[in-house]
Design a protein around this motif. Structure first.
Motif, PDB file in Angstrom:
ATOM      1  N   UNK A 131      49.317  33.434  44.725  1.00 34.34           N
ATOM      2  CA  UNK A 131      48.386  34.433  44.239  1.00 34.34           C
ATOM      3  C   UNK A 131      47.213  33.937  43.455  1.00 34.34           C
ATOM      4  N   UNK A 132      46.021  34.227  43.847  1.00 34.96           N
ATOM      5  CA  UNK A 132      45.096  33.743  42.950  1.00 34.96           C
ATOM      6  C   UNK A 132      43.992  34.734  42.888  1.00 34.96           C
ATOM      7  N   UNK A 133      43.358  35.066  41.597  1.00 35.11           N
ATOM      8  CA  UNK A 133      42.140  35.877  41.289  1.00 35.11           C
ATOM      9  C   UNK A 133      41.089  35.255  40.439  1.00 35.11           C
ATOM     10  N   UNK A 134      40.089  35.534  40.280  1.00 36.89           N
ATOM     11  CA  UNK A 134      39.079  34.775  39.388  1.00 36.89           C
ATOM     12  C   UNK A 134      38.308  35.811  38.477  1.00 36.89           C
ATOM     13  N   UNK A 135      37.846  35.433  37.585  1.00 37.18           N
ATOM     14  CA  UNK A 135      37.310  36.158  36.720  1.00 37.18           C
ATOM     15  C   UNK A 135      35.938  36.877  37.303  1.00 37.18           C
ATOM     16  N   UNK A 136      35.275  35.881  37.970  1.00 35.90           N
ATOM     17  CA  UNK A 136      34.035  36.429  38.609  1.00 35.90           C
ATOM     18  C   UNK A 136      34.249  37.462  39.816  1.00 35.90           C
ATOM     19  N   UNK A 137      35.490  37.511  40.376  1.00 38.37           N
ATOM     20  CA  UNK A 137      35.465  38.567  41.403  1.00 38.37           C
ATOM     21  C   UNK A 137      36.386  39.690  40.828  1.00 38.37           C
ATOM     22  N   UNK A 138      37.042  39.804  39.717  1.00 41.37           N
ATOM     23  CA  UNK A 138      38.065  40.590  39.200  1.00 41.37           C
ATOM     24  C   UNK A 138      37.959  40.480  37.963  1.00 41.37           C
ATOM     25  N   UNK A 139      36.747  40.697  37.291  1.00 42.55           N
ATOM     26  CA  UNK A 139      36.678  40.560  35.497  1.00 42.55           C
ATOM     27  C   UNK A 139      37.696  41.320  34.850  1.00 42.55           C
ATOM     28  N   UNK A 140      37.928  42.695  35.419  1.00 38.98           N
ATOM     29  CA  UNK A 140      38.557  43.865  34.501  1.00 38.98           C
ATOM     30  C   UNK A 140      40.261  43.323  34.362  1.00 38.98           C
TER      31      UNK A 140
END
Length: 672
Positions: free
Chosen positions: A148-157
């Motif tokens: 699993x990957x997430x970025x600050x730009x797309x999921x800053x919360x």
């Protein structure tokens, strides 16, 4: 004979004229307001998903449709969920982050069972003591694995920049071609936080977990339609098999689960009561939430089934609005009978409810279909058109009531307005009581006084006569100079029409007697009001065309009544009633005046004259004398002479005696 082209031109001119008249009746401001409301109804029926509050209703309706159309399936044998549970957290003593040693051991065990691919819905976003063990497990794994990957730009919360940097570093430290990042991003509805659609997939992120695990469906890379949720066929078995991750830390037990793993897609994540729980369309009905891991599994299954719900194009939504709104307006303007209106309403309701559900069952994505907008748009159109029609109808009703009230009694007008079919404008044969009047001496008077005074007197007289006719339930046919033509029995017939007509005749005569007395010495005296009353068949209806209505009666009954009125002058009477009318009148105070042949007639008619009820003995005696005369009694004339001598002022009786002497028993007197 006119050709087809001329008929077409005439028809188009008539249609344009009708349209202009209709528009004039509606009025400019009312027409503008109605068009505005219809346009608002159209826009609402198209864009209700973008209107606050209405959007909530649309979402609720969509959720019900989606759940209703969700397929009920047996447990999916292609996908297995390996989950951290509340028991796992208690056993490891760790809650957040999750124990990575457990994950490392499970990965080694799962890899040995040869699954098709492994997807991990867990973010490795901060350092833990077990990281070295987990990195070793990732480096050794042979099964294609997606972390699993997430970025600050797309999921800053939920993903701080330092967390993203740690995750990227962790992935670099693995140095394995079989382990790749995959986006675990969701995109819930911003207003009610329900997961209804596939998330957008920015190019800055790796493929979505489902897309990464099954790369042979590239069309899903840009798919933004609704998630196809499924429901379990059996309550005790979910759509996906869930196995606690703890089991795979025990090789002896894990080996017994090989059939649940081998050749399947395995998703690893949490199934914890208060973590990573999401609302779905089913939440509105069941009240239960769904784990993020199961939503990923649902999208993976949808991808494996290659089910991309068909998106409704914008033109189709416009077409729906263009059909719904006119349907509401036309239904309101249809003036249907109650049962037919109920059938139309029920039919449209079933269509309005059924089409969206049918589309959903047919694999169409109805998330943007404005079902609530259709309903409100239909109601707006129905109300707008109905209000305009009611306003116009009310004005027309008042106009019609006033117009009809000039020649029909009020109760008849009310019945006709309730049921216009009773006013047969095409003409129909009816049995009526026809009444004709004439004012003696008015023609002579009109030459002796100024025209203005003639008009004043005539209007007063005709107004008085009209009121009497309408008071007794008659229909005013026409005025011919000072003559009044009226009838009873159409457009609505009553059982007592004959008695009503007789009472009207008597009152008209009495009113005429009062009117004939001059109001000043400057006016000459008027003559009597003479009246003829007959019952017979006539054709009653509209004659002269649809644009200029003249409701009248034609036929022998009208002619006979006219001849009876004229016969009064010769016979010394004021009111003459035919035998055909007498037979249908209950009043008994009608004395016979013999039999005559009216001018222009070929069949003689027995005639009668109304007298005061106190004269009933006289009526009885006179009836008996005439019967004796017709039977040939030689003493009948002598007895009649005695009756006439006792009534020296009875001109009509004297005239009767004179006629009987001339015609003999059983005969009739011919009027020239």
């Amino acid at each position: 004979m006119p050709d087809a082209s001329s008929e077409t031109v005439a028809g188009s001119r008539f249609s344009r004229a009708e349209l202009r008249r209709t528009l004039r009746r509606i009025g400019l401001w009312r027409l503008a307001a109605t068009i505005l409301f219809l346009l608002l109804a159209m826009l609402f029926a198209r864009f209700s998903w973008s209107v606050p509050l209405a959007r909530d209703a649309e979402r609720a309706l969509y959720d019900f449709r989606a759940v209703l159309a969700s397929p009920h399936v047996e447990q999916d044998k292609r996908i297995t969920l390996v989950v951290y549970t509340d028991d796992t957290l208690r056993a490891t003593g760790k809650r957040s982050p999750l124990d990575r040693a457990v994950l490392a051991r499970a990965l080694r065990t799962l890899d040995a069972m040869k699954p098709k691919a492994i997807g991990i819905d867990i973010l490795i976003d901060q350092a833990q003591p077990e990281d070295a063990e987990l990195i070793a497990a990732f480096r050794a794994i042979k099964t294609p694995t997606y972390l699993g990957f997430a970025s600050n730009a797309t999921n800053g919360t939920f993903m701080q920049l330092w967390q993203e940097e740690f995750l990227r570093g962790f992935l670099r430290s693995i140095h394995s071609a079989t382990v790749k990042p995959a986006s675990i991003r969701f995109e819930a509805d911003k207003e009610d936080n329900v997961e209804r659609s596939w998330p957008s997939q920015p190019a800055t992120l790796p493929p979505l977990l489902a897309n990464a695990m099954v790369p042979f469906h590239p069309a899903f890379r840009d798919y933004r339609g609704s998630i196809r949720y499924r429901l379990p066929l059996y309550e005790d078995r979910g759509v996906f098999n869930k196995l606690p991750i703890d089991l795979f830390a025990l090789p002896a037990i894990a080996d017994q689960l090989r059939s649940k793993i081998e050749g399947r897609y395995v998703l690893i994540g949490g199934d914890i009561s208060d973590v990573d729980q999401f609302e779905t369309p089913a939440t509105r009905i069941s009240g239960e939430t769904t784990t993020g891991l199961e939503i990923h599994a649902t999208m993976l299954a949808q991808l494996l089934d290659d089910v991309r719900l068909t998106i409704i194009p914008g033109w189709a939504l416009w077409l729906g609005a263009l059909l719904i709104v006119p349907a509401g307006a036309l239904t309101s303007l249809g003036e249907l009978a109650p049962l037919r209106l109920a059938a139309v309403l029920i039919g449209q309701l079933l269509l309005g409810l059924g089409i969206p559900v049918w589309l959903q069952f047919s694999g169409v994505d109805t998330q943007e279909l404005p079902m609530f907008g259709w309903a409100v748009g239909w109601i707006f159109a129905f109300a707008a058109a109905g209000t305009a029609a009611k306003a116009v109808g009310s004005e027309e009703r008042l106009f019609a009531q006033a117009a009809l009230g000039k020649y029909l009694p009020r109760d008849v007008v009310q019945q006709i307005l309730r049921d216009p079919e009773q006013l047969a404008l095409h003409g129909e044969k009816r049995r009526i009581f026809a009444l004709f009047t004439d004012l003696e001496g008015f023609t002579k008077l009109s030459h002796a006084i100024p025209p203005e005074l003639v008009a004043t007197l005539l209007n007063r007289y005709l107004d008085m006569m009209s009121e009497i006719v309408l008071k007794h339930g008659g229909t005013l046919d026409k005025f011919v100079g000072d003559a009044v033509v009226a009838f009873w029995g159409a457009p609505i017939a009553r059982p007592d029409d004959g008695d009503r007509a007789l009472r009207a005749a008597i009152e008209m005569h009495e009113a005429g007697e009062g009117f004939r007395r001059p109001s000043s010495d400057a006016l000459p005296a008027l003559g009597r009001t003479r009246i003829g009353l007959h019952c017979g068949d006539a054709v009653v209806g509209n004659f002269g065309g649809e644009d200029r209505i003249q409701y009248t009666a034609l036929g022998d009954a009208m002619n006979t009544a006219s001849r009876l009125e004229a016969a009064n002058k010769r016979l010394g009477t004021a009111i003459l009633i035919s035998q055909q009318a007498r037979e249908r009148i209950q009043q008994s105070a009608l004395r016979p005046l013999g039999r005559i042949l009216l001018r222009g007639r070929s069949t003689p008619v027995d005639i009668f004259e109304p007298v005061d009820a106190a004269e009933n003995p006289h009526v009885t005696d006179l009836t008996a004398l005439l019967r004796r005369f017709d039977d040939g009694d030689p003493h009948a004339i002598a007895d009649l002479e005695k009756v006439s001598e006792a009534r020296p002022d009875d001109r009509a009786l004297a005239q009767l005696l004179d006629r009987l002497r001339k015609i003999g028993p059983g005969g009739y007197f011919v009027l020239d």
